[in-house]
Write a protein that holds these residues in place. Structure first.
Motif, PDB file in Angstrom:
ATOM      1  N   VAL A  15      58.130  27.406  50.205  1.00  0.00           N
ATOM      2  CA  VAL A  15      58.958  28.771  49.925  1.00  0.00           C
ATOM      3  C   VAL A  15      60.041  28.869  49.277  1.00  0.00           C
ATOM      4  O   VAL A  15      60.895  27.860  49.305  1.00  0.00           O
ATOM      5  CB  VAL A  15      59.242  29.363  51.407  1.00  0.00           C
ATOM      6  N   THR A  16      60.365  29.832  48.540  1.00  0.00           N
ATOM      7  CA  THR A  16      61.607  29.966  47.655  1.00  0.00           C
ATOM      8  C   THR A  16      62.758  30.318  48.285  1.00  0.00           C
ATOM      9  O   THR A  16      63.961  30.142  47.880  1.00  0.00           O
ATOM     10  CB  THR A  16      61.292  30.991  46.399  1.00  0.00           C
ATOM     11  N   LEU A  17      62.607  31.544  49.126  1.00  0.00           N
ATOM     12  CA  LEU A  17      63.859  31.975  49.874  1.00  0.00           C
ATOM     13  C   LEU A  17      63.388  32.347  51.304  1.00  0.00           C
ATOM     14  O   LEU A  17      62.428  32.665  51.644  1.00  0.00           O
ATOM     15  CB  LEU A  17      64.348  33.594  49.175  1.00  0.00           C
ATOM     16  N   VAL A  18      64.389  31.825  52.400  1.00  0.00           N
ATOM     17  CA  VAL A  18      64.065  32.109  53.674  1.00  0.00           C
ATOM     18  C   VAL A  18      65.512  32.898  54.270  1.00  0.00           C
ATOM     19  O   VAL A  18      66.547  32.536  53.909  1.00  0.00           O
ATOM     20  CB  VAL A  18      64.200  31.019  54.296  1.00  0.00           C
ATOM     21  N   ARG A  19      65.266  33.978  54.998  1.00  0.00           N
ATOM     22  CA  ARG A  19      66.180  34.622  55.807  1.00  0.00           C
ATOM     23  C   ARG A  19      65.733  34.916  56.966  1.00  0.00           C
ATOM     24  O   ARG A  19      64.712  35.101  57.417  1.00  0.00           O
ATOM     25  CB  ARG A  19      66.780  35.845  54.924  1.00  0.00           C
ATOM     26  N   VAL A  20      66.805  35.138  57.867  1.00  0.00           N
ATOM     27  CA  VAL A  20      66.353  35.464  59.297  1.00  0.00           C
ATOM     28  C   VAL A  20      66.877  36.934  59.473  1.00  0.00           C
ATOM     29  O   VAL A  20      68.260  37.368  59.275  1.00  0.00           O
ATOM     30  CB  VAL A  20      67.019  34.513  60.133  1.00  0.00           C
ATOM     31  N   ALA A  21      66.119  37.927  60.111  1.00  0.00           N
ATOM     32  CA  ALA A  21      66.147  39.119  60.503  1.00  0.00           C
ATOM     33  C   ALA A  21      66.582  39.446  62.029  1.00  0.00           C
ATOM     34  O   ALA A  21      65.629  38.719  62.743  1.00  0.00           O
ATOM     35  CB  ALA A  21      65.318  40.276  60.095  1.00  0.00           C
ATOM     36  N   ASP A  22      67.675  39.887  62.632  1.00  0.00           N
ATOM     37  CA  ASP A  22      67.807  40.503  63.928  1.00  0.00           C
ATOM     38  C   ASP A  22      66.669  41.797  64.261  1.00  0.00           C
ATOM     39  O   ASP A  22      66.945  42.442  63.745  1.00  0.00           O
ATOM     40  CB  ASP A  22      69.458  40.774  64.070  1.00  0.00           C
ATOM     41  N   LEU A  23      65.962  41.423  64.993  1.00  0.00           N
ATOM     42  CA  LEU A  23      64.945  42.461  65.229  1.00  0.00           C
ATOM     43  C   LEU A  23      65.576  43.882  65.828  1.00  0.00           C
ATOM     44  O   LEU A  23      64.845  44.697  65.790  1.00  0.00           O
ATOM     45  CB  LEU A  23      63.678  41.902  66.127  1.00  0.00           C
ATOM     46  N   ASP A  24      66.767  43.573  66.164  1.00  0.00           N
ATOM     47  CA  ASP A  24      67.266  45.035  66.710  1.00  0.00           C
ATOM     48  C   ASP A  24      67.420  45.990  65.523  1.00  0.00           C
ATOM     49  O   ASP A  24      67.416  47.124  65.868  1.00  0.00           O
ATOM     50  CB  ASP A  24      68.817  44.772  67.224  1.00  0.00           C
ATOM     51  N   ARG A  25      67.672  45.280  64.138  1.00  0.00           N
ATOM     52  CA  ARG A  25      67.529  46.077  63.035  1.00  0.00           C
ATOM     53  C   ARG A  25      66.327  46.782  62.740  1.00  0.00           C
ATOM     54  O   ARG A  25      66.383  47.896  62.102  1.00  0.00           O
ATOM     55  CB  ARG A  25      68.126  45.654  61.784  1.00  0.00           C
ATOM     56  N   LEU A  26      65.282  46.394  63.541  1.00  0.00           N
ATOM     57  CA  LEU A  26      63.979  47.016  63.107  1.00  0.00           C
ATOM     58  C   LEU A  26      63.343  47.744  64.294  1.00  0.00           C
ATOM     59  O   LEU A  26      62.116  47.869  64.296  1.00  0.00           O
ATOM     60  CB  LEU A  26      63.288  45.715  62.673  1.00  0.00           C
ATOM     61  N   ARG A  27      64.125  47.800  65.392  1.00  0.00           N
ATOM     62  CA  ARG A  27      63.604  48.708  66.362  1.00  0.00           C
ATOM     63  C   ARG A  27      63.195  49.883  66.139  1.00  0.00           C
ATOM     64  O   ARG A  27      63.837  50.665  65.431  1.00  0.00           O
ATOM     65  CB  ARG A  27      64.291  48.328  67.705  1.00  0.00           C
ATOM     66  N   GLY A  28      62.027  50.550  66.456  1.00  0.00           N
ATOM     67  CA  GLY A  28      61.553  51.507  66.075  1.00  0.00           C
ATOM     68  C   GLY A  28      60.433  51.710  64.789  1.00  0.00           C
ATOM     69  O   GLY A  28      60.021  52.622  64.400  1.00  0.00           O
ATOM     70  N   ILE A  29      60.417  50.425  64.211  1.00  0.00           N
ATOM     71  CA  ILE A  29      59.874  50.552  62.782  1.00  0.00           C
ATOM     72  C   ILE A  29      58.439  50.568  63.399  1.00  0.00           C
ATOM     73  O   ILE A  29      57.988  49.881  64.447  1.00  0.00           O
ATOM     74  CB  ILE A  29      59.721  49.170  62.176  1.00  0.00           C
ATOM     75  N   GLU A  30      57.304  51.163  62.532  1.00  0.00           N
ATOM     76  CA  GLU A  30      55.851  51.405  62.977  1.00  0.00           C
ATOM     77  C   GLU A  30      55.302  49.898  62.795  1.00  0.00           C
ATOM     78  O   GLU A  30      55.359  49.324  61.783  1.00  0.00           O
ATOM     79  CB  GLU A  30      55.197  52.272  62.025  1.00  0.00           C
ATOM     80  N   THR A  31      54.393  49.574  63.832  1.00  0.00           N
ATOM     81  CA  THR A  31      53.672  48.248  63.769  1.00  0.00           C
ATOM     82  C   THR A  31      52.305  48.606  64.264  1.00  0.00           C
ATOM     83  O   THR A  31      51.985  49.542  64.873  1.00  0.00           O
ATOM     84  CB  THR A  31      54.388  47.191  64.726  1.00  0.00           C
ATOM     85  N   ASN A  32      51.435  47.500  64.199  1.00  0.00           N
ATOM     86  CA  ASN A  32      50.136  47.361  64.472  1.00  0.00           C
ATOM     87  C   ASN A  32      49.809  46.248  65.226  1.00  0.00           C
ATOM     88  O   ASN A  32      49.787  45.220  64.409  1.00  0.00           O
ATOM     89  CB  ASN A  32      49.278  47.833  63.672  1.00  0.00           C
ATOM     90  N   PRO A  33      49.838  46.197  66.696  1.00  0.00           N
ATOM     91  CA  PRO A  33      49.968  47.260  67.497  1.00  0.00           C
ATOM     92  C   PRO A  33      51.267  47.673  67.868  1.00  0.00           C
ATOM     93  O   PRO A  33      52.182  46.814  67.408  1.00  0.00           O
ATOM     94  CB  PRO A  33      49.406  46.479  68.764  1.00  0.00           C
ATOM     95  N   PRO A  34      51.409  48.700  68.440  1.00  0.00           N
ATOM     96  CA  PRO A  34      52.846  49.356  68.505  1.00  0.00           C
ATOM     97  C   PRO A  34      53.637  48.537  69.383  1.00  0.00           C
ATOM     98  O   PRO A  34      54.916  48.474  69.000  1.00  0.00           O
ATOM     99  CB  PRO A  34      52.504  50.649  69.629  1.00  0.00           C
ATOM    100  N   ASP A  35      53.055  47.481  70.047  1.00  0.00           N
ATOM    101  CA  ASP A  35      54.305  46.752  71.020  1.00  0.00           C
ATOM    102  C   ASP A  35      54.299  45.251  70.367  1.00  0.00           C
ATOM    103  O   ASP A  35      54.864  44.437  71.077  1.00  0.00           O
ATOM    104  CB  ASP A  35      53.601  46.485  72.522  1.00  0.00           C
ATOM    105  N   LEU A  36      54.055  45.217  69.028  1.00  0.00           N
ATOM    106  CA  LEU A  36      53.898  44.023  68.254  1.00  0.00           C
ATOM    107  C   LEU A  36      55.261  43.044  68.550  1.00  0.00           C
ATOM    108  O   LEU A  36      55.369  41.861  68.378  1.00  0.00           O
ATOM    109  CB  LEU A  36      53.824  44.317  66.821  1.00  0.00           C
ATOM    110  N   LEU A  37      56.533  43.806  68.373  1.00  0.00           N
ATOM    111  CA  LEU A  37      57.713  43.032  68.516  1.00  0.00           C
ATOM    112  C   LEU A  37      58.207  42.748  69.882  1.00  0.00           C
ATOM    113  O   LEU A  37      59.235  42.049  70.125  1.00  0.00           O
ATOM    114  CB  LEU A  37      58.701  43.949  67.589  1.00  0.00           C
ATOM    115  N   ASP A  38      57.436  43.163  70.929  1.00  0.00           N
ATOM    116  CA  ASP A  38      58.088  42.893  72.467  1.00  0.00           C
ATOM    117  C   ASP A  38      58.019  41.551  72.521  1.00  0.00           C
ATOM    118  O   ASP A  38      57.145  40.594  72.130  1.00  0.00           O
ATOM    119  CB  ASP A  38      56.858  43.671  73.277  1.00  0.00           C
ATOM    120  N   GLY A  39      59.137  41.049  73.186  1.00  0.00           N
ATOM    121  CA  GLY A  39      59.211  39.627  73.623  1.00  0.00           C
ATOM    122  C   GLY A  39      59.815  38.745  72.483  1.00  0.00           C
ATOM    123  O   GLY A  39      59.974  37.455  72.459  1.00  0.00           O
ATOM    124  N   PHE A  40      59.959  39.383  71.169  1.00  0.00           N
ATOM    125  CA  PHE A  40      60.614  38.620  70.159  1.00  0.00           C
ATOM    126  C   PHE A  40      62.150  39.107  69.594  1.00  0.00           C
ATOM    127  O   PHE A  40      62.017  40.410  70.007  1.00  0.00           O
ATOM    128  CB  PHE A  40      59.646  38.891  68.774  1.00  0.00           C
TER     129      PHE A  40
END
Length: 236
Positions: A15-40
């Motif tokens: 990998v060339t670049l690695v960064r970490v995102a706080d998922l609170d910044r992405l709450r409400g983003i469309e995902t498939n399935p809709p609950d994909l981010l739950d528990g993370f």
């Protein structure tokens, strides 16, 4: 789990670049399935830089070598995401690798989630006028993958948008799809930035049917972005 150790491990996997995102910044983003981010709570965003020499072969159209390179980089990303996920799980946390390139909804050209949105939230780059993630090191000449996790990794900060008044991608787009609208953080929808149906039609109906291509890729906006050429100029 030590964040820097995990990043170093990812780089060791190619990998060339690695960064970490706080998922609170992405709450409400469309995902498939809709609950994909739950528990993370975190998303590890990883990028592999594309070959400058390959990208330079694109001159209004994708090329066979670009199509092959695109596929091989996606495979590398998937392998790296799998190994990073295993390392996180061995440390006692949950981890879910998401494929680098898999369309689930062909009508809207959607996958599990937007790797680009995760990369922007993680500070890999900013959201360019073409909707691509533009990194300061490589411009949009990167491919992305995401690993979701509940490991207490230290999140990185997003970057300031630096597209400014540049119109290179807008002028070069063969489909006339880029609206030349700027954003400080991210667009409210992809239709704010693109005539999205024009882009989809071009890559599916024009580029994918070209002999020896067979993939829904274009690459013109990647090729012309000035940020993609800065590294070569700096190295000269």
């Amino acid at each position: 789990m030590d964040t820097q150790q995990l990043k170093s491990f990812a780089v060791d996997q190619g990998v060339t670049l690695v960064r970490v995102a706080d998922l609170d910044r992405l709450r409400g983003i469309e995902t498939n399935p809709p609950d994909l981010l739950d528990g993370f709570t975190r998303a590890v965003s990883m990028a592999v830089a594309l070959s400058d020499a390959v990208i330079e072969t694109i001159d209004g159209w994708p090329t066979p070598i670009y199509a092959s390179h695109y596929s091989r980089v996606n495979a590398l990303l998937d392998e790296a995401a799998l190994k990073v996920s295993r390392a996180i799980e061995e440390a006692g946390f949950k981890a879910m690798p998401l494929p680098a390139s898999q369309v689930l909804d062909t009508a809207r050209n959607m996958s599990f989630l937007s790797h680009k949105a995760v990369a922007v939230a993680a500070g890999i780059g900013w959201q360019g006028k073409s909707l691509l993630t533009v990194s300061p090191q490589f411009g949009p000449r990167i491919r992305l993958v995401t690993v979701l996790t509940d490991a207490p990794l230290a999140p990185d900060e997003p970057l300031k948008n630096r597209c400014g008044s540049c119109t290179k991608c807008t002028e070069a787009c063969p489909a006339g799809a880029i609206r030349n609208v700027n954003t400080e953080t991210h667009y409210s929808s992809r239709h704010e930035a693109l005539h999205f149906e024009r882009c989809v039609h071009h890559v599916r109906e024009v580029c994918a049917k070209m002999e020896h291509i067979g993939s829904s890729i274009c690459g013109v906006c990647i090729r012309v972005c000035p940020w993609g050429g800065k590294r070569k100029k700096n190295a000269a």
